[in-house]
Each structure stands twice: as structure tokens, then as C-alpha cells.
Scaffold this motif. Structure first.
Motif, short mmCIF file in Angstrom:
data_model
loop_
_atom_site.label_atom_id
_atom_site.label_comp_id
_atom_site.label_asym_id
_atom_site.label_seq_id
_atom_site.Cartn_x
_atom_site.Cartn_y
_atom_site.Cartn_z
N HIS A 19 12.27 -2.40 -6.53
CA HIS A 19 11.72 -3.45 -5.66
C HIS A 19 10.51 -2.91 -4.90
O HIS A 19 9.49 -3.59 -4.77
CB HIS A 19 12.78 -3.96 -4.67
CG HIS A 19 13.75 -4.93 -5.27
ND1 HIS A 19 13.44 -6.25 -5.50
CD2 HIS A 19 15.02 -4.76 -5.68
CE1 HIS A 19 14.49 -6.86 -6.03
NE2 HIS A 19 15.47 -5.97 -6.14
N ASP A 20 10.61 -1.67 -4.40
CA ASP A 20 9.50 -1.05 -3.68
C ASP A 20 8.29 -0.84 -4.59
O ASP A 20 7.15 -1.10 -4.20
CB ASP A 20 9.92 0.30 -3.08
CG ASP A 20 10.89 0.16 -1.92
OD1 ASP A 20 11.02 -0.96 -1.37
OD2 ASP A 20 11.52 1.17 -1.57
N ARG A 22 7.51 -2.52 -7.23
CA ARG A 22 6.94 -3.86 -7.49
C ARG A 22 6.07 -4.31 -6.32
O ARG A 22 4.95 -4.79 -6.51
CB ARG A 22 8.07 -4.84 -7.75
CG ARG A 22 7.61 -6.21 -8.09
CD ARG A 22 8.79 -7.11 -8.43
NE ARG A 22 8.33 -8.47 -8.53
CZ ARG A 22 8.97 -9.52 -8.10
NH1 ARG A 22 10.16 -9.38 -7.55
NH2 ARG A 22 8.48 -10.72 -8.23
N ARG A 23 6.58 -4.15 -5.11
CA ARG A 23 5.85 -4.57 -3.91
C ARG A 23 4.58 -3.74 -3.72
O ARG A 23 3.49 -4.30 -3.53
CB ARG A 23 6.75 -4.44 -2.68
CG ARG A 23 6.09 -4.85 -1.37
CD ARG A 23 7.01 -4.64 -0.17
NE ARG A 23 7.66 -3.35 -0.14
CZ ARG A 23 7.08 -2.20 0.25
NH1 ARG A 23 5.82 -2.20 0.62
NH2 ARG A 23 7.76 -1.08 0.27
N GLY A 26 2.04 -4.30 -6.46
CA GLY A 26 1.57 -5.68 -6.55
C GLY A 26 1.73 -6.28 -7.93
O GLY A 26 0.92 -7.09 -8.36
N GLY A 49 12.40 -8.81 -10.80
CA GLY A 49 11.32 -9.78 -10.85
C GLY A 49 11.20 -10.52 -12.17
O GLY A 49 10.19 -11.16 -12.43
#
Length: 86
Positions: A19-20, A22-23, A26, A49
Motif C-alpha cells: 500500500h505504501d 503504491r501511494r 503514485g 489496488g
């Protein structure tokens, strides 16, 4: 994770890491796999995602595709466009 040696806490931590990634990167999705040091392939078993499980259990040989290349080089591998990868 499909590896029985991986605990639920480790699996959860790995998912949070994706998740990190991906964030911070971007990107729309992140996939991951843990593999034994002597393995010649990895099996994608964490998906973040995505809307389907189509990539789950995808077996990637070391050296094949971007994930396999990154595994072989032991670093990130990527390209701005698909044509650069060919």
C-alpha cells in the motif's frame, strides 16, 4: 502468503508495505511475492489496488519480465514505455 513459514503478522506487514509503495510511487496497483533465496521463480500472491485476482498465483521466472529481471538484478527494473522494454 502461500509460504507456511510466513506468519499472519508478516503477511499483513507485507500488504501494508505494498500500500505504501503504491501511494509513494503514485501507481494504480502493486503486486508482491516472497521467494526463497535459492528459488528460480516467484509466485505473485499479494495484490493491492486491483479489481480482479487475475494476477494472483502468476509464476514469474527469474530473469523474465520486469519482475523477474528485478529479481535477477536484485534491484528495481522498469521502463517509461513498453517499447523500451522490447
Amino acid at each position: 502468503m502461500s509460504d507456511p513459514a510466513v506468519t499472519a503478522a508478516q503477511s499483513s506487514a507485507f500488504t501494508m508495505l505494498l500500500h505504501d509503495v503504491r501511494r509513494v510511487a503514485g501507481v494504480d496497483l502493486a503486486v508482491g511475492a516472497l521467494m526463497a533465496p535459492d528459488a528460480d521463480y516467484l509466485v505473485i500472491d499479494k495484490l493491492v489496488g486491483v479489481t480482479t485476482d487475475g494476477l494472483r498465483d502468476l509464476r514469474v521466472s527469474v530473469g523474465a519480465g520486469l519482475g523477474g529481471k528485478a529479481t535477477l538484478l536484485v534491484r528495481c527494473a522498469g521502463s517509461v514505455s513498453v517499447s523500451e522494454c522490447q
